[in-house]
Design a protein around this motif. Sequence first.
Motif, PDB file in Angstrom:
ATOM      1  N   HIS A 157      17.481   7.467  -5.501  1.00 47.68           N
ATOM      2  CA  HIS A 157      16.369   8.416  -5.504  1.00 47.68           C
ATOM      3  C   HIS A 157      15.579   8.274  -6.789  1.00 47.68           C
ATOM      4  O   HIS A 157      16.011   7.629  -7.723  1.00 47.68           O
ATOM      5  CB  HIS A 157      16.885   9.853  -5.358  1.00 47.68           C
ATOM      6  N   ARG A 160       8.225   4.802  -1.265  1.00 48.60           N
ATOM      7  CA  ARG A 160       7.058   5.136  -0.443  1.00 48.60           C
ATOM      8  C   ARG A 160       7.275   6.516   0.161  1.00 48.60           C
ATOM      9  O   ARG A 160       8.332   6.769   0.747  1.00 48.60           O
ATOM     10  CB  ARG A 160       6.827   4.096   0.654  1.00 48.60           C
ATOM     11  N   ASP A 161       6.294   7.403   0.011  1.00 50.28           N
ATOM     12  CA  ASP A 161       6.375   8.760   0.552  1.00 50.28           C
ATOM     13  C   ASP A 161       7.648   9.479   0.098  1.00 50.28           C
ATOM     14  O   ASP A 161       8.287  10.197   0.870  1.00 50.28           O
ATOM     15  CB  ASP A 161       6.301   8.747   2.087  1.00 50.28           C
ATOM     16  N   GLY A 162       8.026   9.249  -1.151  1.00 50.40           N
ATOM     17  CA  GLY A 162       9.175   9.935  -1.724  1.00 50.40           C
ATOM     18  C   GLY A 162      10.521   9.360  -1.368  1.00 50.40           C
ATOM     19  O   GLY A 162      11.555   9.867  -1.822  1.00 50.40           O
ATOM     20  N   ALA A 163      10.552   8.300  -0.569  1.00 50.18           N
ATOM     21  CA  ALA A 163      11.829   7.698  -0.156  1.00 50.18           C
ATOM     22  C   ALA A 163      11.946   6.281  -0.705  1.00 50.18           C
ATOM     23  O   ALA A 163      10.966   5.520  -0.717  1.00 50.18           O
ATOM     24  CB  ALA A 163      11.943   7.676   1.361  1.00 50.18           C
ATOM     25  N   SER A 189       5.170   2.747  -4.817  1.00 47.52           N
ATOM     26  CA  SER A 189       5.288   2.881  -6.266  1.00 47.52           C
ATOM     27  C   SER A 189       6.595   2.231  -6.696  1.00 47.52           C
ATOM     28  O   SER A 189       7.546   2.130  -5.920  1.00 47.52           O
ATOM     29  CB  SER A 189       5.263   4.348  -6.686  1.00 47.52           C
ATOM     30  N   GLU A 210       0.829  -1.202   0.000  1.00 52.48           N
ATOM     31  CA  GLU A 210       0.000   0.000   0.000  1.00 52.48           C
ATOM     32  C   GLU A 210       0.870   1.263   0.000  1.00 52.48           C
ATOM     33  O   GLU A 210       1.795   1.391   0.799  1.00 52.48           O
ATOM     34  CB  GLU A 210      -0.918   0.009   1.227  1.00 52.48           C
ATOM     35  N   GLY A 211       0.560   2.170  -0.900  1.00 54.34           N
ATOM     36  CA  GLY A 211       1.315   3.421  -0.993  1.00 54.34           C
ATOM     37  C   GLY A 211       2.678   3.270  -1.630  1.00 54.34           C
ATOM     38  O   GLY A 211       3.469   4.217  -1.656  1.00 54.34           O
TER      39      GLY A 211
END
Length: 293
Positions: A293, A260-263, A244, A241-242
């Motif tokens: 990144h 996840r959440d940009g990290a 990518s 979940e969440g």
Amino acid sequence: MDPGTEPDTATAVFTDHRELLFGIVYAMLGTVADTEDVLQETWLSWEARSHGAPIEHPRAYLARVAINAALARQDAVRRRRETYIGPWLPEPVPTESDGADRAVHAESVSLALMVVLESLTPAERAVFVLADVFGYGHNEIAAMLGRTPAAVRQTAHRARGHVQARRPKYRVDPAVHRRVTERFMAAVSGGDLDSLIALMAPDVVLTCDGGGLAPAAGPRPMHGPERIAEFLTGRFHLRGEGLSVGFQPVNGSPSALMVRDGAVVGVLMLDLQGEAVTGVYAVTNPEKLTRLH
């Protein structure tokens, strides 16, 4: 008295060779922090030496200092790994960016090769990295390591035999590698066990490095396509979940990055023979993902 190399020139020369030095030392040690420490030692030696008579062959001098500093650090690195929780994998390094990372290219420091290099003696690893990865001649290596060319030749022969026995050379087209990686991740994220199993060779091995800080596959590598497929799809179902999935070259290979959440919370790389997946390498230890990144 010759004033030696001017400070600005000394900095420029070191900067010009930094990519090469990073690649050599990283291939020796497998961690970015230790590599950067060795490069700092090399710079200090170079900067101090630059105040004396000019160095005729800066590249050879810098490589000699760096490789010997890396050899001196290997014992400490190995001791740390003895207390490491679970399987240990080299720290993933992106290979499509500017700076020192460009020295980490193609097959030269793939995770699969570097895992094999871990089983060599320090001398064998140094000679193999210098000769087979970076193309140095036996005479050059002998001068760097303070050994005879004959001894270097024997060491290179042993190292190549060991590497070839554990990792025969297979050339995989980068486009094929990328396509298989994308299909693999699509099957994982879609829970498609049959498609995932079909991509893997019967003797496939999953090595997952969480370092005791993140979920992993267990204390030892996992064998067999069915077990690996069930583990990966089950883990993705529980923790997807969440999440990518993106793709970028890491250690010279097309790789899947879980974000996840940009990290980045995980990176997965495949080892192929033809289009069959023979090795799956997953790194989830957050301390090893800071450069991605």
